[in-house]
Design a protein around this motif. Structure first.
Motif, PDB file in Angstrom:
ATOM      1  N   ASP A  50       0.839  -1.167   0.063  1.00  0.00           N
ATOM      2  CA  ASP A  50      -0.125  -0.028   0.033  1.00  0.00           C
ATOM      3  C   ASP A  50       0.916   1.201  -0.021  1.00  0.00           C
ATOM      4  O   ASP A  50       0.309   2.349  -0.001  1.00  0.00           O
ATOM      5  CB  ASP A  50      -1.011  -0.060   1.413  1.00  0.00           C
ATOM      6  CG  ASP A  50      -2.041  -1.041   1.098  1.00  0.00           C
ATOM      7  OD1 ASP A  50      -2.518  -1.331   0.021  1.00  0.00           O
ATOM      8  OD2 ASP A  50      -2.326  -1.664   2.291  1.00  0.00           O
ATOM      9  N   GLN A  53       3.136   3.507  -5.346  1.00  0.00           N
ATOM     10  CA  GLN A  53       1.945   3.798  -6.706  1.00  0.00           C
ATOM     11  C   GLN A  53       2.491   2.828  -7.729  1.00  0.00           C
ATOM     12  O   GLN A  53       3.327   3.425  -8.455  1.00  0.00           O
ATOM     13  CB  GLN A  53       2.042   5.309  -6.750  1.00  0.00           C
ATOM     14  CG  GLN A  53       1.559   6.077  -5.649  1.00  0.00           C
ATOM     15  CD  GLN A  53       1.280   7.447  -5.977  1.00  0.00           C
ATOM     16  OE1 GLN A  53       2.438   8.081  -6.538  1.00  0.00           O
ATOM     17  NE2 GLN A  53       0.292   8.204  -5.663  1.00  0.00           N
ATOM     18  N   LYS A  63       2.278   8.575 -11.483  1.00  0.00           N
ATOM     19  CA  LYS A  63       2.062   7.326 -10.992  1.00  0.00           C
ATOM     20  C   LYS A  63       0.815   7.631 -10.213  1.00  0.00           C
ATOM     21  O   LYS A  63       0.605   8.875  -9.683  1.00  0.00           O
ATOM     22  CB  LYS A  63       3.308   7.083  -9.990  1.00  0.00           C
ATOM     23  CG  LYS A  63       4.665   6.609 -10.826  1.00  0.00           C
ATOM     24  CD  LYS A  63       5.855   6.135  -9.879  1.00  0.00           C
ATOM     25  CE  LYS A  63       6.936   5.651 -10.449  1.00  0.00           C
ATOM     26  NZ  LYS A  63       8.023   5.301  -9.573  1.00  0.00           N
ATOM     27  N   VAL A  64       0.043   6.438 -10.004  1.00  0.00           N
ATOM     28  CA  VAL A  64      -1.119   6.503  -9.156  1.00  0.00           C
ATOM     29  C   VAL A  64      -1.291   5.161  -8.402  1.00  0.00           C
ATOM     30  O   VAL A  64      -0.516   4.095  -8.639  1.00  0.00           O
ATOM     31  CB  VAL A  64      -2.235   6.667 -10.187  1.00  0.00           C
ATOM     32  CG1 VAL A  64      -2.379   8.114 -10.648  1.00  0.00           C
ATOM     33  CG2 VAL A  64      -2.448   5.650 -11.269  1.00  0.00           C
ATOM     34  N   SER A  65      -2.137   4.998  -7.395  1.00  0.00           N
ATOM     35  CA  SER A  65      -2.292   3.921  -6.627  1.00  0.00           C
ATOM     36  C   SER A  65      -3.428   2.953  -7.533  1.00  0.00           C
ATOM     37  O   SER A  65      -4.044   3.554  -8.262  1.00  0.00           O
ATOM     38  CB  SER A  65      -2.724   4.229  -5.258  1.00  0.00           C
ATOM     39  OG  SER A  65      -4.213   4.665  -5.232  1.00  0.00           O
ATOM     40  N   SER A 144       4.177   0.715 -13.225  1.00  0.00           N
ATOM     41  CA  SER A 144       5.248   1.731 -13.265  1.00  0.00           C
ATOM     42  C   SER A 144       6.546   1.151 -13.773  1.00  0.00           C
ATOM     43  O   SER A 144       7.368   1.989 -14.097  1.00  0.00           O
ATOM     44  CB  SER A 144       5.180   2.209 -11.897  1.00  0.00           C
ATOM     45  OG  SER A 144       5.266   1.446 -11.046  1.00  0.00           O
TER      46      SER A 144
END
Length: 253
Positions: A50, A53, A63-65, A144
């Motif tokens: 968690d 990302q 970048k995103v989760s 990523s």
């Protein structure tokens, strides 16, 4: 002392192998179990952590989760670091079409590129360059970095979906259940109209379909489409080339 170290090492290897076998067995069950959402599946497939990302948003270039995929229909585009220009153009066209009248928040589905790199070979600078170039080019989500995927997960992907080199498209519903492992063929033929890419949807589409040359051509060649519109005679050749020889067999339809 050396014998004890060797025995300890063998025990660790044996335990690791047993753990891997158990994981690969349970992997298949995950896609047949209904969940509240798709996060459990996505965390196992992509990354359980968690604090990172793991996704790259090809639209926003950041970048995103995994949260951006929660309770969304997800199309897993599984392939290596190579995609033909034709395949990319078709996918890009279909993806953009699906968003003409929809914002990202109410899109029918999200596409995620899962880059598979053979874990038995060294990841080179050239491979990383190819990955970065493709990641920057595509408008949908991607991992990523290929190293995010666990080696065991790569084996599981090969086991369940028989991934080798050709791209495959696996569809997961908002609860993470697998709807179709061969959606890419439906997408080539019917584009976004094939959503949600289930076998039931495919049967319905074929039932309402009439034989026409466009089904073979799909979106591959605009020149042939022009010939069809101009009502020209078109001869189709099927060429079979053996892997070890230059000889080929050509069949005229």
């Amino acid at each position: 002392m050396g014998i004890l170290i060797l025995k300890s090492y063998c025990c660790l290897v044996d335990a690791g192998e047993k753990k891997e076998i158990a994981f690969r067995r349970s992997f298949n069950q995950l896609f047949e179990t209904s969940n509240m959402d798709n996060m459990k599946i996505l965390k196992i497939l992509i990354s359980p952590r968690d604090d990172i990302q793991p996704l790259f948003d090809g639209n926003k270039k950041m970048k995103v989760s995994l949260e951006v995929l929660r309770r969304r229909s997800v199309l897993l585009l599984i392939l290596g670091l190579d995609m033909s220009r034709e395949e990319f153009s078709i996918l890009e066209e279909i993806y953009n079409e699906s968003r003409i009248h929809r914002s990202r928040t109410n899109a029918l589905y999200e596409v995620v590129w899962i880059p598979i790199v053979d874990p038995s070979i060294n990841y080179t600078k050239e491979m990383d360059r190819k990955f970065e170039e493709m990641k920057e080019k595509i408008p949908w989500y991607s991992l990523s970095h290929p190293s995010i995927i666990d080696k065991v997960v790569i084996k599981c992907i090969g086991d369940r979906w028989h991934f080798r080199k050709r791209p495959i498209l696996v569809v997961l519903d908002p609860q993470g259940m697998e709807l179709s492992p061969i959606a890419i063929h439906m997408m080539w033929i019917w584009g976004r109209n094939a959503f949600p890419f289930t076998s039931m949807k495919e049967e319905l589409l074929w039932r309402n379909e009439t034989w026409r040359l466009e089904l073979l051509v799909c979106r591959m060649d605009s020149t042939i489409k022009n010939w069809i519109r101009e009502d020209k005679y078109i001869f189709l050749f099927e060429e079979m080339i053996s892997s070890g020889y230059a000889n080929s067999q050509t069949q005229l339809w």
